[in-house]
Write an enzyme that holds these catalytic residues in place. Sequence first.
Site, mmCIF file in Angstrom:
data_model
loop_
_atom_site.group_PDB
_atom_site.id
_atom_site.type_symbol
_atom_site.label_atom_id
_atom_site.label_comp_id
_atom_site.label_asym_id
_atom_site.label_seq_id
_atom_site.Cartn_x
_atom_site.Cartn_y
_atom_site.Cartn_z
ATOM 1 N N CYS A 2 0.824 -1.205 0.000
ATOM 2 C CA CYS A 2 0.000 0.000 0.000
ATOM 3 C C CYS A 2 0.864 1.264 0.000
ATOM 4 O O CYS A 2 1.965 1.274 0.537
ATOM 5 C CB CYS A 2 -0.889 0.021 1.232
ATOM 6 S SG CYS A 2 -1.892 -1.445 1.380
ATOM 7 N N ARG A 27 5.170 -0.129 -6.161
ATOM 8 C CA ARG A 27 5.139 -0.943 -4.941
ATOM 9 C C ARG A 27 4.143 -2.098 -5.045
ATOM 10 O O ARG A 27 4.185 -3.014 -4.238
ATOM 11 C CB ARG A 27 4.757 -0.059 -3.738
ATOM 12 C CG ARG A 27 5.764 1.032 -3.470
ATOM 13 C CD ARG A 27 5.224 2.016 -2.461
ATOM 14 N NE ARG A 27 5.047 1.402 -1.158
ATOM 15 C CZ ARG A 27 5.981 1.372 -0.226
ATOM 16 N NH1 ARG A 27 7.158 1.900 -0.451
ATOM 17 N NH2 ARG A 27 5.744 0.814 0.937
ATOM 18 N N TRP A 74 -3.122 -2.744 -1.451
ATOM 19 C CA TRP A 74 -2.804 -4.139 -1.773
ATOM 20 C C TRP A 74 -3.602 -4.973 -0.768
ATOM 21 O O TRP A 74 -3.343 -4.920 0.429
ATOM 22 C CB TRP A 74 -1.298 -4.376 -1.630
ATOM 23 C CG TRP A 74 -0.822 -5.701 -2.127
ATOM 24 C CD1 TRP A 74 -0.460 -6.001 -3.407
ATOM 25 C CD2 TRP A 74 -0.625 -6.894 -1.363
ATOM 26 N NE1 TRP A 74 -0.047 -7.311 -3.482
ATOM 27 C CE2 TRP A 74 -0.146 -7.882 -2.254
ATOM 28 C CE3 TRP A 74 -0.800 -7.222 -0.022
ATOM 29 C CZ2 TRP A 74 0.158 -9.174 -1.844
ATOM 30 C CZ3 TRP A 74 -0.503 -8.509 0.388
ATOM 31 C CH2 TRP A 74 -0.036 -9.467 -0.515
ATOM 32 N N ASN A 100 -1.813 2.406 6.061
ATOM 33 C CA ASN A 100 -0.932 1.292 5.697
ATOM 34 C C ASN A 100 -0.648 0.498 6.967
ATOM 35 O O ASN A 100 -0.471 1.080 8.026
ATOM 36 C CB ASN A 100 0.407 1.799 5.154
ATOM 37 C CG ASN A 100 0.301 2.318 3.746
ATOM 38 O OD1 ASN A 100 -0.756 2.270 3.145
ATOM 39 N ND2 ASN A 100 1.413 2.818 3.221
ATOM 40 N N GLY A 101 -0.566 -0.816 6.847
ATOM 41 C CA GLY A 101 -0.283 -1.650 8.019
ATOM 42 C C GLY A 101 -1.477 -2.534 8.320
ATOM 43 O O GLY A 101 -2.357 -2.714 7.471
ATOM 44 N N GLU A 481 17.125 -18.708 -7.663
ATOM 45 C CA GLU A 481 16.829 -17.313 -8.018
ATOM 46 C C GLU A 481 16.408 -17.213 -9.491
ATOM 47 O O GLU A 481 15.497 -16.450 -9.834
ATOM 48 C CB GLU A 481 18.045 -16.422 -7.701
ATOM 49 C CG GLU A 481 17.986 -14.996 -8.195
ATOM 50 C CD GLU A 481 16.831 -14.156 -7.655
ATOM 51 O OE1 GLU A 481 16.084 -14.624 -6.786
ATOM 52 O OE2 GLU A 481 16.662 -13.019 -8.138
ATOM 53 N N LYS A 485 12.807 -15.683 -10.682
ATOM 54 C CA LYS A 485 12.659 -14.582 -11.647
ATOM 55 C C LYS A 485 11.646 -14.971 -12.721
ATOM 56 O O LYS A 485 10.768 -14.206 -13.070
ATOM 57 C CB LYS A 485 13.997 -14.234 -12.322
ATOM 58 C CG LYS A 485 14.981 -13.482 -11.498
ATOM 59 C CD LYS A 485 14.680 -12.017 -11.267
ATOM 60 C CE LYS A 485 13.885 -11.746 -10.036
ATOM 61 N NZ LYS A 485 14.441 -11.820 -8.743
ATOM 62 N N GLU A 488 7.883 -15.387 -11.235
ATOM 63 C CA GLU A 488 7.174 -14.210 -10.723
ATOM 64 C C GLU A 488 6.743 -13.245 -11.822
ATOM 65 O O GLU A 488 5.731 -12.576 -11.686
ATOM 66 C CB GLU A 488 7.982 -13.493 -9.640
ATOM 67 C CG GLU A 488 9.223 -12.811 -10.111
ATOM 68 C CD GLU A 488 9.996 -12.142 -8.981
ATOM 69 O OE1 GLU A 488 9.372 -11.677 -8.036
ATOM 70 O OE2 GLU A 488 11.236 -12.083 -9.064
ATOM 71 N N HIS A 504 16.294 -37.703 -7.090
ATOM 72 C CA HIS A 504 15.477 -38.076 -5.932
ATOM 73 C C HIS A 504 14.024 -37.618 -6.095
ATOM 74 O O HIS A 504 13.294 -37.539 -5.106
ATOM 75 C CB HIS A 504 16.096 -37.503 -4.655
ATOM 76 C CG HIS A 504 17.493 -37.969 -4.435
ATOM 77 N ND1 HIS A 504 17.789 -39.229 -3.967
ATOM 78 C CD2 HIS A 504 18.680 -37.372 -4.675
ATOM 79 C CE1 HIS A 504 19.112 -39.374 -3.904
ATOM 80 N NE2 HIS A 504 19.665 -38.259 -4.331
ATOM 81 N N LYS A 603 6.174 -4.582 -4.196
ATOM 82 C CA LYS A 603 7.613 -4.333 -4.104
ATOM 83 C C LYS A 603 8.087 -4.385 -2.658
ATOM 84 O O LYS A 603 9.124 -4.948 -2.372
ATOM 85 C CB LYS A 603 7.943 -2.975 -4.734
ATOM 86 C CG LYS A 603 9.422 -2.654 -4.778
ATOM 87 C CD LYS A 603 10.163 -3.576 -5.730
ATOM 88 C CE LYS A 603 11.659 -3.362 -5.700
ATOM 89 N NZ LYS A 603 12.380 -4.563 -6.195
#
Length: 608
Positions: A2, A27, A74, A100-101, A481, A485, A488, A504, A603
């Site tokens: 947010c 964000r 968000w 926010n929060g 990683e 990438k 996402e 395995h 973000k």
Amino acid sequence: MCGIIAYSGGRIAESILIDGLKRLEYRGYDSAGLAVARRKKMTVVRAVGKVSDLEKKLARRKLAGHYGMAHTRWATHGRPSEQNAHPHGDCQGKISIVHNGIIENYQDLKEELIAQKHVFTSQTDSEVVAHLVEEYFDGDLETAVLKTVQRLQGTFGLAVMHADIDRQIVMVKRGSPIIIGIGENEYFAASDAMALLPYTEKIISLNDDEMAVLNAGGYYIKNLNNELLEREIEICAGRDYLADKKGYEHFMLKEIFEQPEAIENAFRGRLVEAEGVSKLGGLEPVLERLKNMKKLIIVSCGTSYYAGLLGRYIFENLTALHVEVEVASEFRYRKLKMNEDTVVLALSQSGETADTIAAIREAKRKGALILGVVNVVGSAIAQITAAGVYNHAGPEFGVASTKIYTSQLVILTLIALLIGRYQDVSYNEGSEVIQAIKKLPKQVEKILADMEHVRALAQAYAPFEDFLFIGRLFNYPTAMEGALKLKEISYIHAEGYAAGEMKHGPISLIDENFPTVAIVSQDCTFDKMLSNIQEIKARNGRVLSVASQGCGRVRDVCDDVIWVPETLPLLQPILNIVPLQLFAYFIARERGCDIDKPRNLAKSVTVE
Ligand code: F6R
């Protein structure tokens, strides 16, 4: 996640608020809204989707007010919808709040307020704030807000305004950033300095449990005991970095290309060649404790966690330390052994990640020394940690982290070298690491110059729906990683595995529709990697390899190869990840994805 922007001054608030929202878009969010007050009337407009959807709604009306607030949401409590979007209001339509929060005790408060005949219109936790302010309002907004926050449990960055109090906005902070911007007879507030930079460089970052009151004629800051505070104005030197793609189609591509510079910024002024060691001013106050530490625990999330995993290998190579790496969201619930010989190192681009903050608070309680490697100067993690190192990589706007990852790896190497030189690392070994670090920017430039080859491969691989990424040793975290990438930003299913683990389980997935990306380096794992690739080929799997130039035999066993320059094994991941970032980027582009703002992602992840 947010974002908040608020304005009070002589200009028309609407355009400043919309511009601020656009600067906060990076964000991540799923709805947006604004409230503007004029002549004792509050107007609130909200929309699901993008800020451009909100603008379309606003085009039908003209808001002439000089004070207002806006928000990108968000979703946490309640799905993305117009009702759940901020600003929220009271029953009379006089008060607006953005938050926010998370208000942890919102259920109890909501029941209490409903019993007092308040009518709620959203499923959010935030709406209780508007009704509590209404309950306590007696002509004085500041006092009503002070009384309200005393009732709140959880975290908040809040802005509150009342239609009857011209140009007054009250901001409060606990655990969620609020920055005040000071202009010429006009005042701004935001959850992120980026939103303010076009208007002013003069800022004050509120501390927890502080309140700022913006008025027509000035501003003041108080604590929650209603005592006035003297706060110095800081100059925020980020104007050069204003959200501008500089001709690139996406921030992500721009940031991938900024890596030579970001890597250089990570080591500039931090190498002492004459002594084969690094020098990190931010760690000097705790150097004695670092020399005596017995155990290092790295905590972080997502891409920063994968940097941490590589950090373990780097520290194992250069120091005699016992190193653990923990996902921050697990760390705080574990029963890890910690004392004053333990150092807990938090890695975070934003410095705002709620899980990482909770983890280091827990470690602090147990007596560990807390360090940070953080990109955003003055962020929450930078404030909580005893000492640390800044990336100085400039803001990262693309949701998918790229330049901060490689910058984190350089800084981890510098910290390990600093400690290692007090232990077993010789001058010659230290010098070898330093010389290799210095070559990295040019080597990354060389990889970037080969972008068209990666783009062509991405076009060929874009139709596949599943990918396996494999590597051994230093290339194992790189595999994870690389897979992150891809998944996402392109929404393709991708898994990163230690190549030795393939037999395995995952090998059962391999067929001609399930390609593998194999990361191969000229180190002790080279022959084993070739065997793994051959096992995949024997099952009709297609293999794309990222290989360093000394690995010529890879050509004979793989379908496609991306060559990268060679460096020391512990630095090789810094080079190997770059083509994988480009590969993910071009596949996502090929599939028409919203690369800088992938669905559901934010973000800065400011909730646990
Ligand atoms: C992925 C990504 C995220 C972040 C994670 C931690 O590309 O960017 O996984 O790495 O949310 O964020 P910071 O580093 O800000 O703590």
